[in-house]
Design a protein around this motif. Structure first.
Motif, short mmCIF file in Angstrom:
data_model
loop_
_atom_site.label_atom_id
_atom_site.label_comp_id
_atom_site.label_asym_id
_atom_site.label_seq_id
_atom_site.Cartn_x
_atom_site.Cartn_y
_atom_site.Cartn_z
N CYS A 199 0.83 -1.21 0.00
CA CYS A 199 0.00 0.00 0.00
C CYS A 199 0.86 1.26 0.00
CB CYS A 199 -0.96 0.00 1.18
SG CYS A 199 -0.16 0.34 2.74
N GLU A 200 0.28 2.34 -0.45
CA GLU A 200 0.97 3.63 -0.52
C GLU A 200 0.67 4.43 0.73
OE1 GLU A 200 2.91 5.63 -2.64
OE2 GLU A 200 3.49 3.69 -3.49
N VAL A 201 1.70 4.88 1.41
CA VAL A 201 1.48 5.67 2.62
C VAL A 201 1.44 7.14 2.23
CG1 VAL A 201 2.40 6.24 4.89
CG2 VAL A 201 2.72 3.96 3.96
N PRO A 202 0.42 7.89 2.71
CA PRO A 202 0.34 9.31 2.34
C PRO A 202 1.57 10.09 2.82
CG PRO A 202 -1.62 8.59 3.56
CD PRO A 202 -0.67 7.46 3.59
N PRO A 203 1.99 11.12 2.04
CA PRO A 203 3.22 11.85 2.37
C PRO A 203 3.22 12.45 3.79
CG PRO A 203 2.32 12.61 0.29
CD PRO A 203 1.37 11.60 0.81
N ARG A 204 2.08 12.97 4.22
CA ARG A 204 2.05 13.60 5.54
C ARG A 204 2.39 12.58 6.63
NH1 ARG A 204 0.35 18.43 7.87
NH2 ARG A 204 -0.25 18.24 10.05
N ALA A 205 1.85 11.36 6.45
CA ALA A 205 2.15 10.30 7.42
C ALA A 205 3.64 9.95 7.40
CB ALA A 205 1.31 9.07 7.10
N GLN A 206 4.23 9.95 6.18
CA GLN A 206 5.67 9.65 6.08
C GLN A 206 6.48 10.64 6.89
OE1 GLN A 206 6.50 7.01 4.51
NE2 GLN A 206 5.84 6.89 2.38
N TYR A 207 6.12 11.93 6.75
CA TYR A 207 6.88 12.96 7.47
C TYR A 207 6.68 12.84 8.98
CZ TYR A 207 8.37 15.37 3.26
OH TYR A 207 8.97 15.69 2.08
N ILE A 208 5.43 12.55 9.38
CA ILE A 208 5.18 12.43 10.83
C ILE A 208 5.98 11.26 11.40
CG2 ILE A 208 3.41 11.92 12.56
CD1 ILE A 208 1.44 13.50 10.90
N ARG A 209 6.02 10.15 10.63
CA ARG A 209 6.81 9.00 11.08
C ARG A 209 8.28 9.38 11.24
NH1 ARG A 209 4.90 3.87 7.41
NH2 ARG A 209 2.91 3.49 8.44
N THR A 210 8.82 10.08 10.23
CA THR A 210 10.22 10.48 10.29
C THR A 210 10.48 11.36 11.50
OG1 THR A 210 10.08 10.55 7.90
CG2 THR A 210 12.08 11.41 8.88
N LEU A 211 9.56 12.29 11.72
CA LEU A 211 9.72 13.23 12.82
C LEU A 211 9.77 12.50 14.17
CD1 LEU A 211 7.94 16.55 12.54
CD2 LEU A 211 8.17 15.59 14.77
N ILE A 212 8.83 11.57 14.35
CA ILE A 212 8.78 10.82 15.61
C ILE A 212 10.06 9.99 15.79
CG2 ILE A 212 7.56 8.97 16.85
CD1 ILE A 212 5.69 11.11 16.90
N CYS A 213 10.48 9.32 14.70
CA CYS A 213 11.67 8.47 14.78
C CYS A 213 12.91 9.30 15.12
CB CYS A 213 11.91 7.73 13.47
SG CYS A 213 10.75 6.39 13.23
N GLU A 214 13.02 10.50 14.55
CA GLU A 214 14.21 11.30 14.81
C GLU A 214 14.19 11.92 16.22
OE1 GLU A 214 17.04 11.35 13.05
OE2 GLU A 214 15.90 9.83 11.99
N LEU A 215 12.99 12.32 16.68
CA LEU A 215 12.91 12.81 18.06
C LEU A 215 13.34 11.70 19.02
CD1 LEU A 215 9.59 14.87 18.20
CD2 LEU A 215 11.89 15.73 18.52
N GLU A 216 12.93 10.47 18.67
CA GLU A 216 13.30 9.34 19.50
C GLU A 216 14.82 9.16 19.51
OE1 GLU A 216 11.60 5.04 19.31
OE2 GLU A 216 13.33 5.19 18.00
N ARG A 217 15.44 9.31 18.34
CA ARG A 217 16.89 9.15 18.27
C ARG A 217 17.58 10.21 19.12
NH1 ARG A 217 18.47 6.22 14.41
NH2 ARG A 217 16.68 6.88 13.21
N LEU A 218 17.08 11.44 19.05
CA LEU A 218 17.66 12.52 19.86
C LEU A 218 17.62 12.16 21.34
CD1 LEU A 218 16.35 15.95 18.54
CD2 LEU A 218 18.71 15.29 18.90
N HIS A 219 16.43 11.74 21.81
CA HIS A 219 16.33 11.50 23.26
C HIS A 219 17.13 10.28 23.66
CE1 HIS A 219 13.93 8.26 25.09
NE2 HIS A 219 13.19 8.23 24.02
N SER A 220 17.20 9.29 22.75
CA SER A 220 17.97 8.09 23.07
C SER A 220 19.47 8.38 23.14
CB SER A 220 17.69 7.02 22.03
OG SER A 220 18.55 5.93 22.22
N HIS A 221 19.98 9.17 22.19
CA HIS A 221 21.41 9.47 22.18
C HIS A 221 21.79 10.33 23.39
CE1 HIS A 221 22.02 7.30 18.67
NE2 HIS A 221 22.12 8.24 17.76
N LEU A 222 20.91 11.27 23.75
CA LEU A 222 21.21 12.09 24.93
C LEU A 222 21.24 11.23 26.18
CD1 LEU A 222 19.18 15.35 24.31
CD2 LEU A 222 21.64 15.10 24.37
#
Lengths: 393, 145
Positions: free
Chosen positions: A85-108
């Motif tokens: 299935c095709e994921v809508p672009p807005r969902a793609q960006y929200i996923r990326t945003l959540i994953c990167e915020l997670e990386r930030l908090h994990s690395h800190l």
């Protein structure tokens, strides 16, 4: 020389999770190492088979509390690979945003713990203080500080309201100088250099042979990042680079994580710029029979998920391979020959997350009598060494 | 008389020992969060003890796996009595999502009651509970002692 076995664990005060290391030492030097896992084995793969696809992300978020966006992300990748299935672009960006915020908090979080291990509790307190605003953001974005529950097959569960975007930008603007300060504190400090440079070197060939992933691999000069090699979510639409350090020692791994913080900030800013209004979830009605695989780059490395479906709403087989599972054995390659006082630091450098890693093992060894050195004593040894070096500097 | 004195002393500067018996790590991180600058429970004398023998309060996170069962009971035996136990998180309170797991021995209160039927046990639900909730739970537990 007499060989002594030093058992560490299964419960030790700082490394959070139960795991048993056995270090075979001769004098001050480690000559062999053994790892026992499964104190935390909860049988998640089997439990997945009893849940519907809509329920599984909630369980998978609890594979590991720190990677609670990466595991559902890999699940979504696997299912979307299966049904195409095709994921809508807005969902793609929200996923990326959540994953990167997670990386930030994990690395800190890791920087703080690593600081604690070498006896720099100031770094520990700083890093965890600067991590708090990110958790506040998560609360704004998803309603919970740690379990975001945002991913679902075909998109995301919740939209991020536009009025939250300025708050995200503001937090990032405040975080960036703090991250620079932390980077400076590590790069310029002669004591940290003495404690971490040339310690626990994982050579490039060993990194490849053990198949390590994530910052552990990138710290050994392996240019491998799932976000780059097999882009998912919106990683191919934003500009960022893979951070690689060739040395393979603890310092290189720390540098990789500290530098990745800036890449994450960069990615989040671009997501905020590029995101456009639109639907957040595709309508997935049916899943075909077959197999799907999904990867995601968790803060600790590649997470791999496999699903086999028979066309019903439950998987027939679900498989999770967490990054620490492949990173832990490399301990054997870089701890042998190291001093006992460095052992904890070397383990900590691969940022082990044992909750993810727990497999069944049938080894039972409760009866053997061993001389015991506690985790705390190891910590004291490590702190004493820092103190010694500090006096010499 | 001595027991009353012990209970009174327990309320001042309780040292905690943290046991993860099968949690996903999140409750553990929130416990550590309580110790770091924003919440800073060290203000109240609450410290992470390096050994269960020094602990006044046992913080247990996660449902108990079969492998961790014996270890938790051993840790509880090693604590100096009286010792309060705080089950932190939904898993530790009721097993929650893991209730059906084949490798689970049950919630920690049940496992500990096998060795000490009179154990003092308090519960902080949430997945994971916020640090504020953990602090409130600790305060209420100490108040009830």
């Amino acid at each position: 020389m007499k060989r002594t076995v030093v058992p560490i664990g299964p419960f030790h005060p700082i490394l959070e999770e139960p795991l048993r290391f056995e270090l075979h030492v001769e004098g001050e030097h480690v000559v062999d190492a053994d790892v026992r896992i499964s104190h935390n084995h909860r049988g998640m793969e089997k439990m997945c088979e009893g849940l519907s696809y809509d329920q599984i992300p909630f369980l998978l978020a609890r594979v590991c509390g720190i990677c609670s966006a990466s595991h559902p992300m890999a699940f979504c990748n696997a299912l979307e690979d299966l049904c195409g299935c095709e994921v809508p672009p807005r969902a793609q960006y929200i996923r990326t945003l959540i994953c990167e915020l997670e990386r930030l908090h994990s690395h800190l979080l890791w920087v703080g713990l690593a600081g604690h291990f070498i006896g720099y509790n100031t770094v520990y307190m700083w890093a965890w203080k600067y991590r708090e605003p990110i958790l506040d953001l998560f609360e704004k974005v998803s309603g919970s500080r740690n379990h975001y529950e945002n991913h679902r097959v075909g998109g995301v569960r919740r939209d991020i309201p536009d009025e939250v975007f300025p708050a995200i930008r503001k937090t990032l603007d405040e975080l960036e100088p703090k991250a620079e300060m932390l980077l400076g504190a590590v790069i310029d400090d002669p004591v940290i250099h003495a404690r971490t440079k040339g310690v626990g070197v994982l050579r490039n060939v060993d990194a490849v042979a053990y198949g390590v992933t994530g910052p552990t691999a990138r710290g050994s000069g392996v240019n491998q990042d799932i976000r780059d090699t097999e882009p998912y979510a919106a990683y191919d639409k934003v500009d960022w680079k893979v951070v690689v350090q060739p040395e393979g020692d603890v310092f290189a791994k720390a540098a990789v994580r500290l530098l990745e913080n800036f890449e994450s900030i960069k990615i989040i800013r671009q997501c905020l710029d590029q995101i456009e209004p639109g639907p957040i979830c595709a309508d997935v009605r049916e899943l075909p029979e077959g197999e799907g695989i999904g990867h995601a780059e968790a803060p600790r490395g590649e997470t791999f998920h496999y699903v086999r479906s028979d066309g019903t709403n439950r998987p027939v087989r679900y498989k999770v391979r967490a990054p620490t599972f492949v990173n832990v054995p490399s301990f054997k390659a870089n701890v042998i020959g190291a001093e006992l006082a460095d052992a904890m630091l070397i383990v900590a450098a691969m940022d082990p997350c044992y909750s993810c890693t727990q497999r069944m093992s049938l080894i039972r060894d409760d009866t053997r009598q061993q001389s015991v050195i506690t985790h705390d004593e190891l910590l004291q040894l490590s702190w004493a060494k820092t103190e010694r070096i500090r006096r010499q500097c | 008389m001595l027991a009353a004195l012990k209970r009174w002393a327990l309320k001042k500067s309780p040292w905690v020992y943290h046991v993860n018996t099968g949690a996903c790590n999140n409750c553990d991180i929130e416990i550590l969060d309580c110790l770091t600058p924003r919440f800073d429970v060290e203000r109240f004398g609450i410290l992470l003890a390096p050994s269960p023998r020094h602990a006044d309060v046992l913080l247990v996170t996660g449902g108990v796996t079969l492998q961790a069962r014996g270890a938790l009971q051993e840790v509880y035996r090693q604590t100096a009595k009286p010792c309060a136990m705080l089950c932190i998180g939904s898993c530790a309170c009721s097993m929650c999502i893991f209730a059906d797991g084949y490798h689970m021995a049950g919630p920690p209160d049940k496992v500990v009651r096998e060795v000490d039927p009179d154990a003092f046990i308090a519960y902080v639900p949430g997945c994971p509970p916020k640090p504020e909730a953990i602090i409130l739970g600790a305060v209420k537990a100490l108040g009830a002692l």
